[in-house]
Motif scaffolding. Structure first.
Motif, PDB file in Angstrom:
ATOM      1  N   THR A 105      78.702   2.295  39.844  1.00 58.16           N
ATOM      2  CA  THR A 105      77.783   3.563  40.994  1.00 58.16           C
ATOM      3  C   THR A 105      79.224   4.334  39.802  1.00 58.16           C
ATOM      4  O   THR A 105      79.756   4.006  38.914  1.00 58.16           O
ATOM      5  N   VAL A 106      78.916   5.777  40.189  1.00 57.26           N
ATOM      6  CA  VAL A 106      79.915   7.002  39.637  1.00 57.26           C
ATOM      7  C   VAL A 106      81.156   6.793  39.781  1.00 57.26           C
ATOM      8  O   VAL A 106      82.081   7.077  39.562  1.00 57.26           O
ATOM      9  N   LEU A 107      81.805   6.000  40.492  1.00 59.03           N
ATOM     10  CA  LEU A 107      83.178   5.387  41.165  1.00 59.03           C
ATOM     11  C   LEU A 107      83.370   4.368  39.816  1.00 59.03           C
ATOM     12  O   LEU A 107      84.449   4.381  40.028  1.00 59.03           O
ATOM     13  N   SER A 108      82.768   3.979  39.285  1.00 60.37           N
ATOM     14  CA  SER A 108      83.148   3.249  38.338  1.00 60.37           C
ATOM     15  C   SER A 108      83.405   4.138  36.867  1.00 60.37           C
ATOM     16  O   SER A 108      82.367   5.194  36.562  1.00 60.37           O
ATOM     17  N   ALA A 109      84.721   4.887  35.794  1.00 60.39           N
ATOM     18  CA  ALA A 109      85.196   5.520  35.289  1.00 60.39           C
ATOM     19  C   ALA A 109      84.216   6.011  34.283  1.00 60.39           C
ATOM     20  O   ALA A 109      83.488   7.316  33.629  1.00 60.39           O
ATOM     21  N   CYS A 110      83.864   4.215  33.734  1.00 58.91           N
ATOM     22  CA  CYS A 110      82.761   4.658  33.063  1.00 58.91           C
ATOM     23  C   CYS A 110      81.136   4.356  32.926  1.00 58.91           C
ATOM     24  O   CYS A 110      80.429   4.301  31.812  1.00 58.91           O
ATOM     25  N   ALA A 111      80.861   5.060  34.140  1.00 57.18           N
ATOM     26  CA  ALA A 111      79.559   4.932  34.543  1.00 57.18           C
ATOM     27  C   ALA A 111      78.808   5.870  33.929  1.00 57.18           C
ATOM     28  O   ALA A 111      79.542   7.254  33.861  1.00 57.18           O
ATOM     29  N   GLU A 112      77.705   5.841  33.966  1.00 62.21           N
ATOM     30  CA  GLU A 112      76.992   7.800  34.117  1.00 62.21           C
ATOM     31  C   GLU A 112      76.751   8.458  34.770  1.00 62.21           C
ATOM     32  O   GLU A 112      77.055   7.741  36.294  1.00 62.21           O
ATOM     33  N   ILE A 113      76.442   9.573  34.840  1.00 56.26           N
ATOM     34  CA  ILE A 113      77.005  10.239  36.133  1.00 56.26           C
ATOM     35  C   ILE A 113      75.031  10.276  37.409  1.00 56.26           C
ATOM     36  O   ILE A 113      75.040  10.379  38.063  1.00 56.26           O
ATOM     37  N   GLU A 114      74.058   9.306  36.451  1.00 60.08           N
ATOM     38  CA  GLU A 114      73.155   8.937  36.895  1.00 60.08           C
ATOM     39  C   GLU A 114      72.783   8.105  37.931  1.00 60.08           C
ATOM     40  O   GLU A 114      72.303   7.166  38.617  1.00 60.08           O
ATOM     41  N   MET A 115      74.365   7.786  38.030  1.00 65.13           N
ATOM     42  CA  MET A 115      74.510   5.824  39.123  1.00 65.13           C
ATOM     43  C   MET A 115      74.859   6.900  40.344  1.00 65.13           C
ATOM     44  O   MET A 115      76.071   6.078  40.733  1.00 65.13           O
ATOM     45  N   ILE A 116      74.359   7.135  40.773  1.00 62.94           N
ATOM     46  CA  ILE A 116      74.180   7.696  42.763  1.00 62.94           C
ATOM     47  C   ILE A 116      73.352   6.534  43.235  1.00 62.94           C
ATOM     48  O   ILE A 116      71.992   6.104  42.481  1.00 62.94           O
ATOM     49  N   PRO A 117      73.752   6.427  44.558  1.00 60.99           N
ATOM     50  CA  PRO A 117      72.727   6.049  45.481  1.00 60.99           C
ATOM     51  C   PRO A 117      71.179   5.648  45.553  1.00 60.99           C
ATOM     52  O   PRO A 117      70.571   4.416  44.911  1.00 60.99           O
ATOM     53  N   PRO A 118      70.110   6.773  45.784  1.00 59.27           N
ATOM     54  CA  PRO A 118      69.014   6.849  45.704  1.00 59.27           C
ATOM     55  C   PRO A 118      68.287   6.635  44.312  1.00 59.27           C
ATOM     56  O   PRO A 118      67.689   6.057  44.190  1.00 59.27           O
ATOM     57  N   LEU A 119      69.395   6.571  43.452  1.00 57.63           N
ATOM     58  CA  LEU A 119      68.851   6.802  41.450  1.00 57.63           C
ATOM     59  C   LEU A 119      68.835   4.926  41.902  1.00 57.63           C
ATOM     60  O   LEU A 119      68.423   4.104  40.989  1.00 57.63           O
ATOM     61  N   ILE A 120      69.973   4.057  41.979  1.00 54.17           N
ATOM     62  CA  ILE A 120      70.107   3.436  41.333  1.00 54.17           C
ATOM     63  C   ILE A 120      69.205   2.493  42.395  1.00 54.17           C
ATOM     64  O   ILE A 120      68.323   0.904  41.957  1.00 54.17           O
ATOM     65  N   VAL A 121      68.936   3.070  44.052  1.00 47.95           N
ATOM     66  CA  VAL A 121      67.798   2.021  44.609  1.00 47.95           C
ATOM     67  C   VAL A 121      65.851   2.114  44.672  1.00 47.95           C
ATOM     68  O   VAL A 121      65.690   1.207  43.984  1.00 47.95           O
ATOM     69  N   GLU A 122      66.068   2.858  43.170  1.00 50.49           N
ATOM     70  CA  GLU A 122      64.552   3.588  42.611  1.00 50.49           C
ATOM     71  C   GLU A 122      64.963   2.217  41.543  1.00 50.49           C
ATOM     72  O   GLU A 122      63.438   2.066  41.783  1.00 50.49           O
ATOM     73  N   GLU A 123      65.695   2.743  40.690  1.00 53.57           N
ATOM     74  CA  GLU A 123      65.382   1.809  39.411  1.00 53.57           C
ATOM     75  C   GLU A 123      65.839   0.541  39.522  1.00 53.57           C
ATOM     76  O   GLU A 123      65.157  -0.376  38.913  1.00 53.57           O
ATOM     77  N   ALA A 124      66.477   0.023  41.161  1.00 49.46           N
ATOM     78  CA  ALA A 124      65.924  -1.607  41.045  1.00 49.46           C
ATOM     79  C   ALA A 124      64.040  -1.701  41.913  1.00 49.46           C
ATOM     80  O   ALA A 124      63.920  -2.615  41.367  1.00 49.46           O
ATOM     81  N   ARG A 125      64.071  -0.946  42.575  1.00 50.04           N
ATOM     82  CA  ARG A 125      62.774  -1.352  42.725  1.00 50.04           C
ATOM     83  C   ARG A 125      61.517  -1.469  41.890  1.00 50.04           C
ATOM     84  O   ARG A 125      61.343  -2.136  41.796  1.00 50.04           O
ATOM     85  N   LEU A 126      62.002  -0.229  40.981  1.00 45.04           N
ATOM     86  CA  LEU A 126      60.660  -0.455  39.461  1.00 45.04           C
ATOM     87  C   LEU A 126      61.037  -1.803  38.879  1.00 45.04           C
ATOM     88  O   LEU A 126      59.924  -2.457  38.421  1.00 45.04           O
ATOM     89  N   LYS A 127      62.181  -1.986  38.761  1.00 48.05           N
ATOM     90  CA  LYS A 127      62.286  -3.509  37.907  1.00 48.05           C
ATOM     91  C   LYS A 127      62.423  -5.024  38.449  1.00 48.05           C
ATOM     92  O   LYS A 127      62.101  -5.973  38.251  1.00 48.05           O
TER      93      LYS A 127
END
Lengths: 254, 110
Positions: free
Chosen positions: A12-34
């Motif tokens: 998530t965005v707590l990792s310095a190298c992760a993109e700003i889009e790695m926030i909870p609602p978007l991660i959950v939605e992406e997991a659903r899509l996949k």
């Protein structure tokens, strides 16, 4: 028996190298899509956003959108600079593990300009605070010690991307350490399990090989996954049973 | 030059394998990634490193390293010292950083 599609290595965005889009609602939605059934949140040496992702999944579940299971974890970097996934079921154990790791972190500050910011966010992705510590530096705990501790707390210990040059177990330690009692070894998307068995013949046969995305941006979530065939719903305990082939359950890279 | 002479001249502390320092040192190699060491270090070499995981003993034995030199006075875990003693692999400690440790060896003609 049900087959669960799992990506147990998501940042998530707590990792310095992760993109700003790695926030909870978007991660959950992406997991659903996949079409993923299980994800584990594994930020570098930190766990501050894992529960927020689980809460976001619970919200999506209430709206009837998904049955996603979110496991709570961390990608620990050991003293030997080997990356190790540490995955737990409950917030209490997660917090206890984080306290242990906190004591082993080097007292160096992050430089958000150079390395990227480290954001703790809530279930909606709203900023709570920045973590000022250099989370991508190694923690001063040894690999074997970390594995023993994680397992004694009921968690899964899985060395991450063992085939990778950077912070991969095989590159750092040359040989699979004798007697290393992990739950599985994660290979990167660059290798198939059969290739890994050939390339690294010091890995004992009984150690399961798994593979996950190591996603630092949304597109990568689920681009590699592991299938867990389980009798019961996914928890750290049932995943471990599948990794050991107990009662016909199994885990494999499709 | 024998490993023993080098250790004595440079005043390094012997942590394990004190009885096995008679081998002739053919050169040196420095790296902390054991996969690199397995590819690059040669039999008879001194291996200078900051890595102290017990695997250093297995790797050094495999390659026929003359002695493992842990630099910067880095603390070596007890299980690594024990393993080295068991495997009769000389394990010594240099108080200086890797760069200066190597500089001293080069001066000795290693």
């Amino acid at each position: 028996m049900r087959a669960y599609r799992a990506d147990l290595h998501v940042h998530t965005v707590l990792s310095a190298c992760a993109e700003i889009e790695m926030i909870p609602p978007l991660i959950v939605e992406e997991a659903r899509l996949k079409g993923l059934d299980i994800i584990a949140i594994t930020d570098h040496n930190a766990t501050g956003n894992a529960i927020a992702v689980r809460e976001a999944a619970a919200e999506a579940h209430r709206r009837g959108e998904t049955e996603l299971t979110v496991l709570l974890g961390m990608e620990l970097q050991t003293r030997e600079e080997v990356d190790l996934l540490c995955i737990f079921d409950t917030p209490e154990v997660l917090e206890a593990w984080q306290s242990i790791v906190d004591e082993q972190l080097l007292p160096m500050p992050n430089d958000p300009e150079r390395f990227g910011p480290q954001y703790v966010v809530d279930r909606e992705g709203t900023l709570v605070r920045e973590d000022p510590r250099l989370l991508q530096a190694p923690a001063m705990v040894g690999l074997e010690e970390a594995v023993d501790q994680v397992q004694s707390m009921g968690g899964l210990a899985i060395p991450a991307h063992i085939d990778r040059q950077h912070n991969g177990l095989m590159a750092m330690l040359g040989l699979w350490p004798a007697g290393l009692n992990v739950d599985a070894a994660e290979i990167s998307p660059n290798m198939r399990p059969s290739q890994a068995r050939q390339a690294f013949n010091s890995i004992p046969e009984h150690v399961a090989l798994v593979s996950h995305s190591d996603a630092h941006w949304l597109d990568w979530i689920g681009h590699v996954m592991t299938i867990y065939e389980l009798h019961n719903r996914p928890t750290v305990t049932t995943l471990r049973q599948a990794l050991r082939g107990i009662e016909g359950q199994r885990a494999y890279v499709p | 030059m024998k490993a023993r002479e080098i250790v004595e001249q440079l005043g390094w502390q012997v942590l394990a394998g004190a009885d096995h320092l008679e081998n002739e040192v053919s050169g040196g190699y420095a790296a902390d990634l054991l996969s690199c060491v397995m590819a690059g270090a040669e039999a008879g070499h001194l291996w200078i490193t900051l890595q102290t995981h017990t695997n250093i003993v297995a790797v050094a034995s495999l390659l026929g390293i003359s002695a493992i030199v842990v630099a910067e006075g880095a603390p070596v875990p007890a299980d690594t010292v024990q393993k080295a003693e068991q495997q009769e692999m000389p394990l010594v400690s240099s108080p200086d950083p890797v760069y200066q440790t190597i500089a001293q060896l080069i001066k000795l003609g290693i």
